[in-house]
Design an enzyme around this catalytic site. Structure first.
Site, PDB file in Angstrom:
ATOM      1  N   LYS A  51      53.590 131.112   8.892  1.00  0.00           N
ATOM      2  CA  LYS A  51      52.400 131.115   9.760  1.00  0.00           C
ATOM      3  C   LYS A  51      52.814 131.316  11.224  1.00  0.00           C
ATOM      4  CE  LYS A  51      49.847 128.352   6.453  1.00  0.00           C
ATOM      5  NZ  LYS A  51      49.418 127.031   5.970  1.00  0.00           N
ATOM      6  N   GLN A  95      49.280 120.881   7.555  1.00  0.00           N
ATOM      7  CA  GLN A  95      49.808 121.514   6.345  1.00  0.00           C
ATOM      8  C   GLN A  95      49.651 120.557   5.150  1.00  0.00           C
ATOM      9  OE1 GLN A  95      50.970 124.740   6.018  1.00  0.00           O
ATOM     10  NE2 GLN A  95      51.053 124.250   3.846  1.00  0.00           N
ATOM     11  N   ASP A 120      41.314 125.911   9.168  1.00  0.00           N
ATOM     12  CA  ASP A 120      41.285 126.002   7.705  1.00  0.00           C
ATOM     13  C   ASP A 120      39.873 125.805   7.157  1.00  0.00           C
ATOM     14  OD1 ASP A 120      43.777 126.678   6.758  1.00  0.00           O
ATOM     15  OD2 ASP A 120      44.542 124.625   6.811  1.00  0.00           O
TER      16      ASP A 120
END
Ligand code: NDP
Length: 298
Positions: A51, A95, A120
């Protein structure tokens, strides 16, 4: 036809990069992503690294905050609150999965992220907006799956779709996006009876379970999207038995090189959208304050 997720992802990243270069100054007002990594999980470290690499490629700023395996929920939420207030940060991601000691607080931790920075799209507020069709963004993997479907001009209208998996991260949001595109969706899970019977009727099958090669057979001529990532002796395999199913399917995504790269590309796209939206809000606030000041003067 084996779908090349990497090529689709590269095209998305190129578009994002062009938008960033034409509107922002790198290192000054370009989007910036903050990734919080808790513990030493090997796979999570690899995902965060990819990422950050993608951020670099697209002119984004980035920041990794690595917390100790034994970090408490309070420590993690303090970091999130700090990043929420930092106006240079456009998007925040935690994460997943979290270490076992924190996993039971996942919902509380995720909901500490400001919905304006929730790249997200996992906070209750953003998921609510997604389900009511008013969301600015959708979860990255679900968005990536829709982009794969669009890449071959597949018309979802009226199609019989089976989604195996109903997680908040993948199964539920992708089922919603498919319904929003007028597909008829059956969402299956570990309690579903006669799963294979349903799979045999699916024109489009999406599998997000986390069980290596569990799908051995599909409807002939169908479209199969394999979200699963399973590590077997240092090799990555999907939830679909690729060798068997690729002889029956018309379109199929491989693992690796299918959905994975799209997840990262859509993360960048989401970060850019939030960045633009946050700047717009600041501008609107400024204009409102100006109006209030001039009314007071009047
Ligand atoms: P979760 O563990 O959160 O969810 C798994 C889902 O599968 C659950 O809904 C579960 O049902 C269902 N399930 C489990 N066993 C069966 C079964 N035998 N039959 C039917 N359904 C079953 O996983 P995630 O959604 O987070 O991830 C799924 C997979 O996708 C993983 O391999 C993960 O690594 C991968 N992934 C890949 C990404 C990418 O970028 N390519 C991104 C995110 C995830 P129930 O709800 O009843 O428990």
């Amino acid at each position: 036809m084996v779908i090349d997720g990497k090529a689709i992802a590269e095209q998305i990243k190129e578009n994002v990069r062009e938008r960033v270069l034409s509107h922002y100054i790198i290192g000054e007002n370009a989007p910036k992503l903050a990734c919080i990594l808790v513990g030493e999980d090997k796979a999570s470290k690899v995902y965060v690294k990819s990422k950050i690499k993608a951020c670099d490629e697209c002119g984004f700023g980035s920041l990794v905050i690595n917390l100790d395996e034994n970090a408490t929920k309070e420590e993690l939420i303090n970091v999130i609150n700090f990043l929420n207030k930092d106006s240079s940060i456009s998007g925040i991601l935690v994460q997943l999965p979290l270490p076992n000691s924190l996993e039971r607080y996942r919902n509380e931790i995720i909901n500490a992220i400001s919905p304006d920075k929730d790249v997200d799209c996992l906070t209750d507020e953003n998921l609510g907006k997604l389900y009511s069709g008013k969301g600015l963004i959708a979860p990255c993997t679900a968005t990536g799956i829709i982009k794969i479907i669009e890449s071959v001009n597949y018309n979802l209208e009226g199609k019989d779709v089976v989604v195996v998996g109903r997680s908040l991260l993948v199964g539920k949001p992708v089922s919603t996006l498919l319904q929003n595109n007028n597909a008829t969706v059956t969402t299956c899970h570990s309690y579903t009876k006669n799963l294979q019977e349903k799979i045999d009727k699916a024109e489009l099958l999406i599998v997000a379970v986390g069980k290596p090669k569990m799908i051995k057979s599909v409807k002939k001529g169908s479209f199969v999207i394999d979200v699963g990532i399973n590590r077997i002796e240092d090799k990555l395999v999907g939830d679909v038995d690729f060798d068997k199913v690729s002889t029956e399917a018309k379109f199929i995504t491989p693992v690796p090189g299918g959905v994975g790269p799209l997840t990262v590309a859509c993360l960048l796209e989401n970060t850019l959208k939030l960045h633009e939206n946050n700047l717009q809000k600041i501008e609107n606030n400024y204009e409102n304050n100006e109006k209030i000041t001039s009314l007071k003067e009047y």
